[in-house]
Write an enzyme that holds these catalytic residues in place. Structure first.
Site, PDB file in Angstrom:
ATOM      1  N   ARG A  26      -7.963 -30.283  18.894  1.00  0.00           N
ATOM      2  CA  ARG A  26      -8.642 -28.847  19.019  1.00  0.00           C
ATOM      3  C   ARG A  26      -8.571 -28.095  17.925  1.00  0.00           C
ATOM      4  O   ARG A  26      -9.526 -27.950  17.067  1.00  0.00           O
ATOM      5  CB  ARG A  26      -7.893 -28.225  20.188  1.00  0.00           C
ATOM      6  CG  ARG A  26      -8.671 -27.089  21.047  1.00  0.00           C
ATOM      7  CD  ARG A  26      -8.640 -25.995  20.029  1.00  0.00           C
ATOM      8  NE  ARG A  26      -7.412 -25.317  19.970  1.00  0.00           N
ATOM      9  CZ  ARG A  26      -6.931 -24.318  19.304  1.00  0.00           C
ATOM     10  NH1 ARG A  26      -7.756 -23.555  18.568  1.00  0.00           N
ATOM     11  NH2 ARG A  26      -5.604 -23.813  19.366  1.00  0.00           N
ATOM     12  N   ASP A  27      -7.450 -27.593  17.336  1.00  0.00           N
ATOM     13  CA  ASP A  27      -7.436 -26.732  16.224  1.00  0.00           C
ATOM     14  C   ASP A  27      -7.750 -27.545  15.093  1.00  0.00           C
ATOM     15  O   ASP A  27      -8.293 -26.773  14.200  1.00  0.00           O
ATOM     16  CB  ASP A  27      -5.935 -26.133  16.097  1.00  0.00           C
ATOM     17  CG  ASP A  27      -5.873 -24.918  15.088  1.00  0.00           C
ATOM     18  OD1 ASP A  27      -7.122 -24.339  14.950  1.00  0.00           O
ATOM     19  OD2 ASP A  27      -4.658 -24.832  14.634  1.00  0.00           O
ATOM     20  N   HIS A 218       3.729 -21.718  15.029  1.00  0.00           N
ATOM     21  CA  HIS A 218       2.457 -22.331  14.532  1.00  0.00           C
ATOM     22  C   HIS A 218       2.050 -21.679  13.165  1.00  0.00           C
ATOM     23  O   HIS A 218       1.689 -20.786  13.068  1.00  0.00           O
ATOM     24  CB  HIS A 218       1.187 -22.132  15.766  1.00  0.00           C
ATOM     25  CG  HIS A 218      -0.126 -22.605  15.271  1.00  0.00           C
ATOM     26  ND1 HIS A 218      -0.682 -23.480  16.171  1.00  0.00           N
ATOM     27  CD2 HIS A 218      -0.921 -22.565  14.081  1.00  0.00           C
ATOM     28  CE1 HIS A 218      -1.940 -23.800  15.685  1.00  0.00           C
ATOM     29  NE2 HIS A 218      -1.788 -23.526  14.511  1.00  0.00           N
ATOM     30  N   HIS A 220       0.956 -22.239   9.312  1.00  0.00           N
ATOM     31  CA  HIS A 220       0.010 -23.069   8.367  1.00  0.00           C
ATOM     32  C   HIS A 220       0.508 -23.025   6.945  1.00  0.00           C
ATOM     33  O   HIS A 220       1.431 -22.307   6.775  1.00  0.00           O
ATOM     34  CB  HIS A 220      -1.459 -22.045   8.117  1.00  0.00           C
ATOM     35  CG  HIS A 220      -2.482 -22.300   9.530  1.00  0.00           C
ATOM     36  ND1 HIS A 220      -3.939 -22.712   9.515  1.00  0.00           N
ATOM     37  CD2 HIS A 220      -2.164 -22.306  10.758  1.00  0.00           C
ATOM     38  CE1 HIS A 220      -4.251 -22.821  10.540  1.00  0.00           C
ATOM     39  NE2 HIS A 220      -3.351 -22.373  11.736  1.00  0.00           N
ATOM     40  N   CYS A 251      -8.916 -22.250  10.309  1.00  0.00           N
ATOM     41  CA  CYS A 251      -9.375 -21.268  11.278  1.00  0.00           C
ATOM     42  C   CYS A 251     -10.882 -20.761  10.824  1.00  0.00           C
ATOM     43  O   CYS A 251     -11.134 -20.343   9.707  1.00  0.00           O
ATOM     44  CB  CYS A 251      -8.494 -20.051  11.420  1.00  0.00           C
ATOM     45  SG  CYS A 251      -9.247 -18.987  12.386  1.00  0.00           S
ATOM     46  N   ASN A 260      -3.085 -26.766   9.124  1.00  0.00           N
ATOM     47  CA  ASN A 260      -1.887 -26.599   9.790  1.00  0.00           C
ATOM     48  C   ASN A 260      -0.690 -27.504   9.299  1.00  0.00           C
ATOM     49  O   ASN A 260      -1.032 -28.335   8.506  1.00  0.00           O
ATOM     50  CB  ASN A 260      -2.160 -27.282  11.234  1.00  0.00           C
ATOM     51  CG  ASN A 260      -3.076 -26.326  12.047  1.00  0.00           C
ATOM     52  OD1 ASN A 260      -2.674 -25.135  12.452  1.00  0.00           O
ATOM     53  ND2 ASN A 260      -4.112 -26.708  12.357  1.00  0.00           N
TER      54      ASN A 260
END
Length: 312
Positions: A26-27, A218, A220, A251, A260
């Site tokens: 997803r991300d 989470h 980065h 993003c 990430n």
């Protein structure tokens, strides 16, 4: 493919087990310029689950106009029947939740912001307006028996507003938790956090009655701090960490956000610390090499490169 593995030297100050919340499908894929075929996405998720990842965030029910890379959510989820992992999905609003419920989703996530600038860019709403939008979504999901995660972006810094005061992050986190979220994921969306900042924020959240066992992190890796920040969070008692296979992602609404934290880099560190994850590093690395080939470029993960001899 796999040669040397790290020697395990356990650290009693760390959790004995960490749950990795895999966000690559997803991300990770939402930030790719090319749209990955649905069949490839399904195979990616199946391989991640087979590697031992028990939580794999599958897709998003955001309107296709905003994230065309994930426009195939309705086609993807039925292809994942029988996958032996939790498969949460992102829902931006009530319409997205209804679409997810119609396909039998059992876990959902909403995506909020600490800062006004990012809330406007990502949701076209103020922070308060976005929380008001999430309230019925979370309530309806809970009534339907779903587990709900709340993402909180820009917890440490914002590309327009700069450093984010800890008290502001605490205030928004507390409100999101009060809506009924089972878990909060604290996002360092542009990768500017440092270990001291992470520790201070987690301590402030505890003082505001936000339990550590309801928190995930989470990070980065924009400035190479993701693993150091993760270790700081683990020392504070956090035991859920978001990561993306092969370091995929960024993003689309924050151009300074790079990839990430790579799941392989995280697993290498945790294996060396004697922390159980249930993840087979060899199978995970092979999966990321396979996906990198689908994307036509090498993985940015240092561990993937080292174990598979990929050229940077």
């Amino acid at each position: 493919m796999i040669g040397q593995l790290p020697m395990a030297v356990p650290d009693p100050a760390l959790p004995s087990r960490v749950r990795i919340h895999e966000v690559g499908p997803r991300d990770g894929l939402q930030n790719e310029k090319t749209i990955v075929p649905t069949e490839v996405k399904a195979e990616f998720i199946r391989r991640l689950a087979a590697a031992g990842l028990d939580t794999v965030e599958a897709t998003s029910f955001v309107h296709p106009q905003w994230v065309p890379q994930l426009a195939d959510a309705e086609q993807l989820l039925p292809m994942l029947e029988g996958v032996g992992a939790r498969l949460p999905v992102l829902v931006p609003n009530r319409r997205g939740l209804d679409r997810a419920l119609a396909l039998g989703a059992r876990e959902v996530a909403v995506f909020g912001s600490v800062t006004e600038s990012f809330a406007k860019a990502n949701l076209n709403r103020t922070v308060d307006e976005s929380l008001e939008m999430f309230a019925p979504v979370v309530a309806t999901a809970r009534e339907a028996g779903l587990r709900v995660r709340g993402y909180l972006s820009m917890c440490f810094g914002d590309p327009w507003e700069g450093a984010v005061p800890i008290e502001r992050t605490v205030r928004v986190a507390r409100r999101l938790l009060d809506l009924g979220c089972d878990e909060l994921s604290l996002g360092d969306t542009i990768g500017v956090a440092t270990p001291g900042h992470v520790t201070a924020l987690l301590a402030a959240l505890n003082e505001a009655a936000v339990p550590t066992d309801r928190l995930a992190v989470h990070f980065h890796d924009t400035y190479g701090q993701a693993l150091a920040n993760t270790l700081a969070a683990l020392r504070h008692g956090v035991s859920t960490v978001d990561a993306s296979a092969g370091g995929l992602g960024g993003c689309p609404y924050a151009k300074s956000a790079t990839g990430n934290l790579a799941t392989e880099d995280l697993v290498w560190m945790l294996d060396g610390l004697g922390v159980t994850t249930g993840v087979d590093l060899g199978r995970l690395t092979a999966t990321s090499v396979w996906m990198a080939r689908q994307l036509g470029r090498p993985s940015p993960s240092r561990t993937v490169r080292a174990l598979s001899h990929q050229e940077p």
